[in-house]
Design an enzyme around this catalytic site. Structure first.
Site, PDB file in Angstrom:
ATOM      1  N   CYS A 454     -50.808 -88.203 -40.964  1.00 13.39           N
ATOM      2  CA  CYS A 454     -49.669 -87.683 -40.056  1.00 13.39           C
ATOM      3  C   CYS A 454     -49.049 -88.416 -39.096  1.00 13.39           C
ATOM      4  O   CYS A 454     -49.438 -88.351 -37.910  1.00 13.39           O
ATOM      5  CB  CYS A 454     -49.948 -86.144 -39.732  1.00 13.39           C
ATOM      6  SG  CYS A 454     -48.810 -85.256 -38.854  1.00 13.39           S
ATOM      7  N   CYS A 457     -47.926 -86.183 -35.889  1.00 10.04           N
ATOM      8  CA  CYS A 457     -49.243 -85.896 -35.247  1.00 10.04           C
ATOM      9  C   CYS A 457     -49.439 -87.051 -34.330  1.00 10.04           C
ATOM     10  O   CYS A 457     -49.853 -86.798 -32.868  1.00 10.04           O
ATOM     11  CB  CYS A 457     -50.412 -85.579 -36.058  1.00 10.04           C
ATOM     12  SG  CYS A 457     -50.348 -84.529 -37.099  1.00 10.04           S
TER      13      CYS A 457
END
Length: 529
Positions: A454, A457
């Site tokens: 991700c 993230c």
């Protein structure tokens, strides 16, 4: 705030690992979704549409000459106000490469990486799986890993990096003015490298199911346990769509690729990989009309229309991923710098020079033809060298000889286990720490759900770290990897990462999905500490 009646169901002794579930509501959870159970198993934004004004082609005669306020290399301020050599707006391969070259030229570039308006620091590569055509990586590299390396290199040479959105800028008079969500900066030159934003289909029920079944980032959301073993679909026929389809086969039972044309536009290599994959079915001449839901309000399928016959059919699918191209993020320059009819910044051929002297453009915001990571990096290099020459020729450059910054210390290198858990520490990782803190911490508990691939993230972590550091004695921070702790993520209904949840006194207070401004996290902690 009163505790939810179901909180604490099944709470047992804290001597063994527990699983935690949490709600997926954007504001507050249904009371029955958060509970603790005993088990000894240890396992693991705001997007916006680009207005595309009609612009005429720029010419040398249209180029603007702005007057400089500094007259000598020693002039780094005007009226006591600091004026930076160069501000780089945006990141990605263009912005980070520009930062590396500008920093090595002792320009001390100020980089506003952005995080919501048009994407996240690192740009489109933060939502890319394997990058196999970037020189120097014979075995390939993931997009987020490549961007992390570029960012560290820029930081090493002294670039000042801020994960902030630029809200406005003025390039009509010199020095230029850049206003972000947290500061105002004056500068002699600007490198505009804001890239492009993933387009949306604008389906009738798109907003209803955004991040609840519809996504524009397969590597952000594809790892969600709720998609594991399910039938998924991808819209598009280019490299982005085919790459997403291939990536999703790691998790899905089957993937349908929905293509409007009668053939794929992807590279031949990607076409071969898709066509030869038994877990992918390609639907040509197919238009996505809307998504369907079941009686529980969950996405259950997609309404399709054949473009050649007009026939409409329903396709079973639990998730729909967009891979339909991008729009340039040039909004901040509208009315100030020449743009083409599609919104791309016009630059003089073979250069990064825009219609305003001292303003340079790099990357996908000015490239509607090639749009490759390596060409974006090259244009970032050109922009930085051009900015240096501009500053020198106009007697504006002020060199900064500063020590190289140390690499950020690695945090959360291992999950908390029983013998290493220390409640006096603020930052933790893993389900054991979350369970212990849930039972024992009097502070606000901030839980960040992430996944290894991700990109956003990686953007959110430093933002949250700064917020947590500000409230060091008022909060506990726990990072949960949804692939390591799948049961937690599944029970929580986490359908995408990053996702943040707040707890206090065994009660879940709020869920925030995506990357938000620091002040949103600050305000919530301040109100509940």
């Amino acid at each position: 705030m009163a505790a939810s009646p179901k909180i604490g169901i099944g709470i047992a002794s804290v001597s063994s690992p527990h699983r935690v579930s949490a709600a997926s509501s954007a504001l507050s959870p249904p009371p029955h979704l958060f509970f603790l159970t005993t088990t000894t198993t240890t396992r693991h934004g705001g997007s916006y549409l680009l207005r595309q004004p009609t612009r005429t082609r720029s010419s040398d005669s249209l180029r603007l000459r702005v007057s400089a306020t500094a007259n000598s290399p020693s002039s780094s301020s005007s009226g006591g106000e600091i004026i930076e050599n160069v501000v780089i707006i945006g990141s990605g391969p263009a912005g980070y490469t520009a930062a590396i070259y500008a920093a090595r030229a002792n320009l001390k570039p100020v980089v506003f990486e952005g995080y919501q308006m048009g994407g996240v620091p690192g740009g489109q590569l933060m939502t890319t799986t394997e990058v196999e055509n970037f020189p120097g990586f014979p075995d390939g590299i993931t997009g987020p890993d490549l961007m992390e390396k570029m960012r560290k290199q820029a930081e090493r040479w002294g670039a000042e990096l801020y994960p902030e959105d630029v809200e406005s800028l003025s390039v009509t008079t010199a020095p230029f003015t850049v206003q972000t969500s947290e500061r105002k900066v004056k500068c002699h030159s600007i490198i505009y490298a804001t890239g492009a934003t993933a387009r949306r289909l604008r389906l009738p029920r798109e907003e209803e199911f955004w991040s609840r079944g519809i996504s524009a980032c397969a590597i952000c959301d594809g790892a969600s346990p709720l998609f594991k073993g399910q039938v998924l679909a991808v819209v598009g026929g280019g490299d982005t769509a085919t790459e997403e389809a291939l990536y999703l086969t790691k998790y899905a039972r089957h993937v349908h690729l929905l293509v409007r044309r009668d053939q794929l536009r992807a590279s031949k290599a990607m076409q071969d990989r898709v066509i030869n994959n038994p877990n992918i079915t390609v639907h040509y001449n197919t238009e996505t009309v809307d998504v369907l839901s079941n009686t529980k309000g969950q996405m259950s399928g997609i309404l399709l229309r054949r473009l050649d016959t007009g026939e409409e059919t329903e396709l079973e699918a639990k998730g729909l991923f967009y891979g339909i191209g991008h729009s340039p993020n040039s909004q901040l320059l509208e009315g100030q710098v020449e743009l083409d009819s599609s919104g791309y910044v016009l630059v003089r051929e073979g250069t990064s020079n825009t219609s305003v002297e001292g303003v340079f453009a790099a990357g996908d915001v000015q490239d509607h033809e090639w749009r490759q990571a390596v060409t974006a990096a090259g244009s970032g290099c050109i922009a930085a060298l051009s900015a240096e020459r501009y500053l020198t020729s106009n007697n504006l450059l002020v060199e900064f000889h500063q020590p190289q910054t140390e690499e950020a210390k690695k945090e959360f290198t291992q999950r908390d286990v029983q013998e290493k858990f220390d409640i006096t520490l603020t930052k933790h990782k893993g389900q054991y720490a979350l369970r212990k803190l849930y039972h024992e911490s009097p502070r606000v508990i901030l839980v960040l759900y992430t996944s290894p691939t991700c990109g956003p993230c990686r953007t959110l972590k430093p933002i949250l770290n700064k917020v947590v550091d500000e409230y060091n004695h008022d909060v506990h921070f726990v990072e949960i990897d949804i692939e390591e702790d799948q049961e937690i993520a599944e029970a929580a209904g986490i359908m995408g990462t990053p996702c943040v949840q707040f707890f206090k006194n065994k009660e879940m207070l709020r869920t925030i999905s995506g990357v938000k401004m620091k002040k949103e996290y600050r305000e919530f902690i301040e109100a509940n500490k």
